[in-house]
Write a protein that holds these residues in place. Sequence first.
Motif, PDB file in Angstrom:
ATOM      1  N   ALA A 153       0.826  -1.218   0.000  1.00 59.91           N
ATOM      2  CA  ALA A 153       0.000   0.000   0.000  1.00 59.91           C
ATOM      3  C   ALA A 153       0.852   1.256   0.000  1.00 59.91           C
ATOM      4  O   ALA A 153       0.606   2.193  -0.772  1.00 59.91           O
ATOM      5  N   VAL A 154       1.881   1.299   0.846  1.00 62.03           N
ATOM      6  CA  VAL A 154       2.707   2.510   0.923  1.00 62.03           C
ATOM      7  C   VAL A 154       3.589   2.651  -0.314  1.00 62.03           C
ATOM      8  O   VAL A 154       3.845   3.763  -0.791  1.00 62.03           O
ATOM      9  N   ASN A 155       4.033   1.539  -0.876  1.00 62.51           N
ATOM     10  CA  ASN A 155       4.820   1.607  -2.114  1.00 62.51           C
ATOM     11  C   ASN A 155       3.986   2.187  -3.254  1.00 62.51           C
ATOM     12  O   ASN A 155       4.485   2.956  -4.087  1.00 62.51           O
ATOM     13  N   LYS A 156       2.717   1.835  -3.287  1.00 58.41           N
ATOM     14  CA  LYS A 156       1.816   2.374  -4.311  1.00 58.41           C
ATOM     15  C   LYS A 156       1.660   3.877  -4.136  1.00 58.41           C
ATOM     16  O   LYS A 156       1.686   4.641  -5.111  1.00 58.41           O
ATOM     17  N   LEU A 157       1.531   4.326  -2.897  1.00 55.24           N
ATOM     18  CA  LEU A 157       1.413   5.757  -2.621  1.00 55.24           C
ATOM     19  C   LEU A 157       2.682   6.515  -3.009  1.00 55.24           C
ATOM     20  O   LEU A 157       2.635   7.664  -3.460  1.00 55.24           O
ATOM     21  N   LEU A 158       3.819   5.866  -2.838  1.00 53.41           N
ATOM     22  CA  LEU A 158       5.108   6.493  -3.149  1.00 53.41           C
ATOM     23  C   LEU A 158       5.496   6.341  -4.617  1.00 53.41           C
ATOM     24  O   LEU A 158       6.537   6.848  -5.038  1.00 53.41           O
ATOM     25  N   GLY A 159       4.674   5.625  -5.373  1.00 54.60           N
ATOM     26  CA  GLY A 159       4.972   5.438  -6.791  1.00 54.60           C
ATOM     27  C   GLY A 159       6.081   4.453  -7.050  1.00 54.60           C
ATOM     28  O   GLY A 159       6.703   4.458  -8.111  1.00 54.60           O
ATOM     29  N   ARG A 160       6.341   3.597  -6.074  1.00 58.51           N
ATOM     30  CA  ARG A 160       7.392   2.598  -6.237  1.00 58.51           C
ATOM     31  C   ARG A 160       6.825   1.368  -6.933  1.00 58.51           C
ATOM     32  O   ARG A 160       5.763   0.876  -6.572  1.00 58.51           O
ATOM     33  N   THR A 161       7.537   0.883  -7.922  1.00 60.71           N
ATOM     34  CA  THR A 161       7.099  -0.324  -8.613  1.00 60.71           C
ATOM     35  C   THR A 161       7.485  -1.544  -7.785  1.00 60.71           C
ATOM     36  O   THR A 161       8.497  -1.534  -7.068  1.00 60.71           O
ATOM     37  N   GLU A 162       6.683  -2.568  -7.853  1.00 63.56           N
ATOM     38  CA  GLU A 162       6.973  -3.794  -7.131  1.00 63.56           C
ATOM     39  C   GLU A 162       8.231  -4.452  -7.689  1.00 63.56           C
ATOM     40  O   GLU A 162       8.364  -4.650  -8.891  1.00 63.56           O
ATOM     41  N   SER A 163       9.148  -4.753  -6.814  1.00 63.97           N
ATOM     42  CA  SER A 163      10.400  -5.385  -7.240  1.00 63.97           C
ATOM     43  C   SER A 163      10.300  -6.894  -7.031  1.00 63.97           C
ATOM     44  O   SER A 163       9.761  -7.366  -6.035  1.00 63.97           O
ATOM     45  N   THR A 164      10.827  -7.634  -7.984  1.00 62.87           N
ATOM     46  CA  THR A 164      10.843  -9.088  -7.839  1.00 62.87           C
ATOM     47  C   THR A 164      12.061  -9.527  -7.030  1.00 62.87           C
ATOM     48  O   THR A 164      12.194 -10.693  -6.699  1.00 62.87           O
ATOM     49  N   LYS A 165      12.936  -8.576  -6.720  1.00 62.34           N
ATOM     50  CA  LYS A 165      14.131  -8.904  -5.958  1.00 62.34           C
ATOM     51  C   LYS A 165      13.807  -8.943  -4.466  1.00 62.34           C
ATOM     52  O   LYS A 165      13.122  -8.082  -3.939  1.00 62.34           O
ATOM     53  N   THR A 166      14.333  -9.964  -3.805  1.00 61.88           N
ATOM     54  CA  THR A 166      14.160 -10.063  -2.364  1.00 61.88           C
ATOM     55  C   THR A 166      15.191  -9.177  -1.683  1.00 61.88           C
ATOM     56  O   THR A 166      16.127  -8.666  -2.315  1.00 61.88           O
ATOM     57  N   LYS A 167      15.038  -9.029  -0.381  1.00 63.17           N
ATOM     58  CA  LYS A 167      15.976  -8.201   0.380  1.00 63.17           C
ATOM     59  C   LYS A 167      17.392  -8.753   0.301  1.00 63.17           C
ATOM     60  O   LYS A 167      18.356  -8.009   0.167  1.00 63.17           O
ATOM     61  N   ILE A 168      17.524 -10.064   0.362  1.00 62.67           N
ATOM     62  CA  ILE A 168      18.863 -10.650   0.302  1.00 62.67           C
ATOM     63  C   ILE A 168      19.504 -10.408  -1.068  1.00 62.67           C
ATOM     64  O   ILE A 168      20.701 -10.187  -1.174  1.00 62.67           O
ATOM     65  N   ASP A 169      18.684 -10.391  -2.131  1.00 65.70           N
ATOM     66  CA  ASP A 169      19.209 -10.093  -3.468  1.00 65.70           C
ATOM     67  C   ASP A 169      19.765  -8.678  -3.521  1.00 65.70           C
ATOM     68  O   ASP A 169      20.851  -8.436  -4.072  1.00 65.70           O
ATOM     69  N   LEU A 170      19.024  -7.735  -2.954  1.00 67.00           N
ATOM     70  CA  LEU A 170      19.452  -6.333  -2.955  1.00 67.00           C
ATOM     71  C   LEU A 170      20.715  -6.145  -2.126  1.00 67.00           C
ATOM     72  O   LEU A 170      21.614  -5.390  -2.500  1.00 67.00           O
ATOM     73  N   VAL A 171      20.785  -6.850  -0.992  1.00 67.95           N
ATOM     74  CA  VAL A 171      21.974  -6.763  -0.135  1.00 67.95           C
ATOM     75  C   VAL A 171      23.201  -7.288  -0.882  1.00 67.95           C
ATOM     76  O   VAL A 171      24.284  -6.696  -0.826  1.00 67.95           O
ATOM     77  N   ILE A 172      23.029  -8.396  -1.583  1.00 69.38           N
ATOM     78  CA  ILE A 172      24.154  -8.962  -2.348  1.00 69.38           C
ATOM     79  C   ILE A 172      24.618  -7.979  -3.410  1.00 69.38           C
ATOM     80  O   ILE A 172      25.829  -7.748  -3.577  1.00 69.38           O
ATOM     81  N   GLU A 173      23.688  -7.363  -4.116  1.00 67.65           N
ATOM     82  CA  GLU A 173      24.060  -6.386  -5.139  1.00 67.65           C
ATOM     83  C   GLU A 173      24.849  -5.236  -4.528  1.00 67.65           C
ATOM     84  O   GLU A 173      25.826  -4.750  -5.106  1.00 67.65           O
ATOM     85  N   TYR A 174      24.419  -4.805  -3.352  1.00 69.39           N
ATOM     86  CA  TYR A 174      25.115  -3.699  -2.695  1.00 69.39           C
ATOM     87  C   TYR A 174      26.514  -4.124  -2.255  1.00 69.39           C
ATOM     88  O   TYR A 174      27.491  -3.390  -2.435  1.00 69.39           O
ATOM     89  N   LEU A 175      26.625  -5.322  -1.682  1.00 71.35           N
ATOM     90  CA  LEU A 175      27.936  -5.833  -1.272  1.00 71.35           C
ATOM     91  C   LEU A 175      28.895  -5.910  -2.460  1.00 71.35           C
ATOM     92  O   LEU A 175      30.064  -5.509  -2.368  1.00 71.35           O
TER      93      LEU A 175
END
Length: 331
Positions: A153-175
């Motif tokens: 709900a809040v992502n929709k309000l913020l105009g954020r698109t749904e990501s198929t990446k999980t949190k661990i995927d994003l953390v790995i990309e950042y690392l």
Amino acid sequence: MSERKVFCEECRNDVTFTINEKKMEGTIKGEKYSYIGKEAHCVDCGSEIYVAEVNDFNLKALYDAYREKNNIVSLEVILAIPEKYAIGKRPLSLLLGWGEQTFSRYCDGDMPTKQYSETLQKLYEVPAYYAEILENNKGNLKTIASYEKSKRAVNKLLGRTESTKTKIDLVIEYLLSQCEDITPLALQKALYYIQGFYYAFYKTFLFSEECEAWVHGPVYRDIYFRYRDYRFDPIEGNDEFDDSVFTSNEKAILDSVIKNICCYSGKVLVGFTHSETPWLSTRGELSPTTVSDRTIEKELIGTYFSAVKEKYNMINTNDIKGYAQKMFEQM
């Protein structure tokens, strides 16, 4: 004129009535407040009569006048917050770190304190503020479903698109974007320490994924198969990464682990984990070389790293450095 009938004390009978607006005054905490209220009058004798909904309207109007003069969030705003962010009253109260019934009482008309009023007004007006609280305090919620529904709900309000990446995927990309030569072995240990220290500081886990007590320390199975072809070589990463996907708390842990844990080789980090309770307890009677897929329970990880935080008197995330140095000295 209302078709419904109520009792008139003058007529001693059930009568229909009319409703008129009238400027009224009421007193709250010793102060008088003016408001536009309503009066009900018997159509037969003209006397004022008691009508429950008229009384409720006047009481609300009086309190609305009080709220407006004292800058207290309106009842309409309070009632709109759960609907806006798709979250129940009790979960919202827990999310905010309040008593389980506190928000419900405000919905029933109780007056919030000035501090709570400001929080509620900001929640309603600034979805990004709510999103931050949702991420930081999601561990307060009793079900992951409450978190996920509200996040959509809040992502929709913020105009954020749904990501198929999980949190661990994003953390790995950042690392991978921040560490020049992180091997699959070192990556596994970095993820483990991020999970542990995030819980120690914020009492919730960053990943939903389970890790297992392998021969060479804690391992996230799916991540192992994703990068195993690199063997002992550094994993290639992308320097371009938008770290705004992380909250300030998440980034604080990530940056501290990168700075204070990822400076050691994968082999050294294996040595760290081999002396820590979660891996040792999970392996139990197994020999050092016995293959195992036993899951290291999250409760073990949380308890251990919470104790580490207390033992090393960690005030902020930079204090992780002291623990890493001590582990290295003991090898």
